[in-house]
Design a protein around this motif. Structure first.
Motif, PDB file in Angstrom:
ATOM      1  N   GLY A  36       0.800  -1.221   0.000  1.00 29.85           N
ATOM      2  CA  GLY A  36       0.000   0.000   0.000  1.00 29.85           C
ATOM      3  C   GLY A  36       0.831   1.269   0.000  1.00 29.85           C
ATOM      4  O   GLY A  36       0.301   2.377   0.048  1.00 29.85           O
ATOM      5  N   GLY A  94       2.600   2.566  -2.406  1.00 28.45           N
ATOM      6  CA  GLY A  94       2.518   3.323  -3.651  1.00 28.45           C
ATOM      7  C   GLY A  94       3.494   2.834  -4.715  1.00 28.45           C
ATOM      8  O   GLY A  94       3.699   3.503  -5.733  1.00 28.45           O
ATOM      9  N   LYS A  95       4.083   1.660  -4.511  1.00 23.19           N
ATOM     10  CA  LYS A  95       5.082   1.141  -5.446  1.00 23.19           C
ATOM     11  C   LYS A  95       4.455   0.813  -6.809  1.00 23.19           C
ATOM     12  O   LYS A  95       4.934   1.266  -7.841  1.00 23.19           O
ATOM     13  CB  LYS A  95       5.751  -0.131  -4.876  1.00 23.19           C
ATOM     14  CG  LYS A  95       6.381   0.063  -3.516  1.00 23.19           C
ATOM     15  CD  LYS A  95       7.036  -1.196  -3.006  1.00 23.19           C
ATOM     16  CE  LYS A  95       6.079  -2.357  -2.770  1.00 23.19           C
ATOM     17  NZ  LYS A  95       5.099  -2.154  -1.682  1.00 23.19           N
ATOM     18  N   SER A  96       3.380   0.015  -6.784  1.00 25.67           N
ATOM     19  CA  SER A  96       2.746  -0.380  -8.053  1.00 25.67           C
ATOM     20  C   SER A  96       2.225   0.837  -8.799  1.00 25.67           C
ATOM     21  O   SER A  96       2.355   0.923 -10.022  1.00 25.67           O
ATOM     22  CB  SER A  96       1.563  -1.319  -7.805  1.00 25.67           C
ATOM     23  OG  SER A  96       2.027  -2.526  -7.313  1.00 25.67           O
ATOM     24  N   THR A  97       1.658   1.770  -8.060  1.00 23.21           N
ATOM     25  CA  THR A  97       1.128   2.978  -8.697  1.00 23.21           C
ATOM     26  C   THR A  97       2.254   3.735  -9.399  1.00 23.21           C
ATOM     27  O   THR A  97       2.115   4.147 -10.558  1.00 23.21           O
ATOM     28  CB  THR A  97       0.429   3.873  -7.648  1.00 23.21           C
ATOM     29  OG1 THR A  97      -0.582   3.100  -7.017  1.00 23.21           O
ATOM     30  CG2 THR A  97      -0.166   5.114  -8.271  1.00 23.21           C
TER      31      THR A  97
HETATM   32  P1  ADP Z   1       1.996  -0.992  -3.284  1.00 23.63           P
HETATM   33  O1  ADP Z   1       2.315  -1.421  -4.661  1.00 23.63           O
HETATM   34  O2  ADP Z   1       3.135  -0.310  -2.593  1.00 23.63           O
HETATM   35  O3  ADP Z   1       1.422  -2.106  -2.467  1.00 23.63           O
HETATM   36  P2  ADP Z   1      -0.152   0.509  -4.519  1.00 23.63           P
HETATM   37  O4  ADP Z   1       0.493   1.470  -5.431  1.00 23.63           O
HETATM   38  O5  ADP Z   1      -0.741  -0.725  -5.107  1.00 23.63           O
HETATM   39  O6  ADP Z   1       0.868   0.135  -3.355  1.00 23.63           O
HETATM   40  O7  ADP Z   1      -1.302   1.251  -3.704  1.00 23.63           O
HETATM   41  C1  ADP Z   1      -1.112   2.498  -3.071  1.00 23.63           C
HETATM   42  C2  ADP Z   1      -2.427   2.906  -2.441  1.00 23.63           C
HETATM   43  O8  ADP Z   1      -3.371   3.210  -3.467  1.00 23.63           O
HETATM   44  C3  ADP Z   1      -3.060   1.838  -1.577  1.00 23.63           C
HETATM   45  O9  ADP Z   1      -3.660   2.464  -0.463  1.00 23.63           O
HETATM   46  C4  ADP Z   1      -4.094   1.222  -2.482  1.00 23.63           C
HETATM   47  O10 ADP Z   1      -5.180   0.719  -1.731  1.00 23.63           O
HETATM   48  C5  ADP Z   1      -4.507   2.396  -3.333  1.00 23.63           C
HETATM   49  N1  ADP Z   1      -4.935   1.978  -4.692  1.00 23.63           N
HETATM   50  C6  ADP Z   1      -4.169   1.276  -5.560  1.00 23.63           C
HETATM   51  N2  ADP Z   1      -4.832   1.097  -6.737  1.00 23.63           N
HETATM   52  C7  ADP Z   1      -6.029   1.684  -6.593  1.00 23.63           C
HETATM   53  C8  ADP Z   1      -7.179   1.854  -7.448  1.00 23.63           C
HETATM   54  N3  ADP Z   1      -7.182   1.374  -8.707  1.00 23.63           N
HETATM   55  N4  ADP Z   1      -8.243   2.531  -6.950  1.00 23.63           N
HETATM   56  C9  ADP Z   1      -8.210   3.037  -5.700  1.00 23.63           C
HETATM   57  N5  ADP Z   1      -7.177   2.927  -4.840  1.00 23.63           N
HETATM   58  C10 ADP Z   1      -6.099   2.264  -5.267  1.00 23.63           C
END
Ligand code: ADP
Length: 318
Positions: free
Chosen positions: A45, A47-50
């Motif tokens: 959570g 923000g890595k994937s984002t």
């Molecule tokens: P990580 O890859 O570090 O686990 P993400 O980038 O997946 O983190 O997520 C960062 C935050 O954004 C988290 O709180 C996640 O719940 C939220 N999030 C990720 N994708 C979405 C989406 N498509 N819609 C709403 N919230 C999202």
């Protein structure tokens, strides 16, 4: 169009990504030079994937600018995509295609027109999939499916490789093999890899960006991070065995000692201890003085570096 020559392979400038009202990534800036291997480290959570989805042009940033090889990801997404190989968190593999069919298909999707058969054979070799080239993807173990995912990410010879949690959910033997595969790819690509597993980034990457709550909280080499962020110090000492003195009590009574525990010593004449201290100011001097003043022989006094795990805990529990 690319304006002028680019200095950095990746340039992220004040980038934010909101999901509705929620800032998943908030105002991050960093640059990556050609050939660098960078780990994006953070808990779930963070923000890595984002961040990776923005870098690959998969999703646009809400604000800020991102360029890859001098191309702006929103204005020149076509050029950017040619430069990037991406392994998403869950790879959309086609389970009823064989490995070779899938890789040839992906090569075409990536715009390759010539030399597809040769290149697919090459990536099959690089990723150790020779025995599985004709096996249906649906029949592969998770580890081999992940290799197929990595193979598709490099098939078009991208300059930049972005791998999102590449070893998650695969068995330990395959994890080791996958890590060494990624390490070998690091040599010829600019590599960004995300992980919440600390040993992964420290073995593969020369630089670590620690990300927490959508912000970058540290950017350094694993070694420098360890030195810079150390607020406690851990030492190992070996002193002559004595029945006259309670060494543990002696150290516990010192204000700078947080903890002390015994450590097995192969030398029967010595007792070894691990001492955690609260200050980093001339701790070795204080410890050696204490040992000498109490008539103990000192055979070893070394400062132990903090593990990335400890650094990470310090950073993220703050
Ligand atoms: P990580 O890859 O570090 O686990 P993400 O980038 O997946 O983190 O997520 C960062 C935050 O954004 C988290 O709180 C996640 O719940 C939220 N999030 C990720 N994708 C979405 C989406 N498509 N819609 C709403 N919230 C999202």
């Amino acid at each position: 169009m690319r304006t002028g020559w680019y200095v950095f392979m990746i340039k992220v400038s004040h980038m934010s990504k909101y999901y509705g009202e929620y800032p998943a990534v908030l105002d991050i800036s960093f640059t990556v030079k050609e050939g660098e291997t960078v780990g994006l480290l953070g808990p779930n959570g963070a923000g890595k994937s984002t961040t990776m989805k923005v870098l690959t042009g998969f999703t646009p940033p809400t604000s800020g600018e991102v360029s890859i090889g001098g191309f702006d990801i929103t204005k020149n997404s076509f050029d950017v995509r040619k430069m990037i190989g991406y392994l998403p968190e869950s790879v959309p593999l086609y389970s009823d295609m064989s490995v070779i069919e899938y890789l040839q298909f992906m090569a075409k999707i990536r715009g390759m027109k010539e030399g597809i058969v040769k290149r697919v054979n090459e990536v099959i070799e690089i990723t150790g999939l020779e025995e599985y080239r004709k096996v249906l993807i649906g029949k592969l173990s998770k580890g081999y499916r992940q290799r197929t995912g990595i193979a598709q990410s490099i098939v078009h010879k991208p300059k930049v490789l972005i791998l999102d949690e590449p070893t998650i959910g695969i068995d330990p033997v395959q994890v080791v093999e996958t890590r060494s595969l990624i390490q070998s790819l690091g040599g010829e690509h600019t590599l960004i890899l995300s992980s919440h597993i600390l040993p992964e980034v420290s073995t593969i990457c020369k630089r670590v960006l620690v990300i927490h709550d959508g912000k970058i909280v540290a950017d350094d080499s694993p070694e420098i991070l360890s030195k810079r962020l150390r607020s406690t110090q851990v030492c190992e000492i070996s002193v002559t065995k004595t029945a006259k003195l309670d060494v543990i009590k002696l150290f516990r009574d010192q204000s700078y000692v947080v903890d002390i525990r015994t450590k097995a010593d192969s030398n029967p004449s010595y007792n070894s201890f691990i001492i955690e201290t609260s200050s980093t100011d001339s701790v070795e001097e204080k410890i050696s003085k204490l040992i000498i003043e109490n008539g103990l022989g000192l055979s070893k006094l070394v400062s132990l570096p903090l593990s990335l795990e400890e650094i990470f805990l310090q950073l993220t529990t703050d």
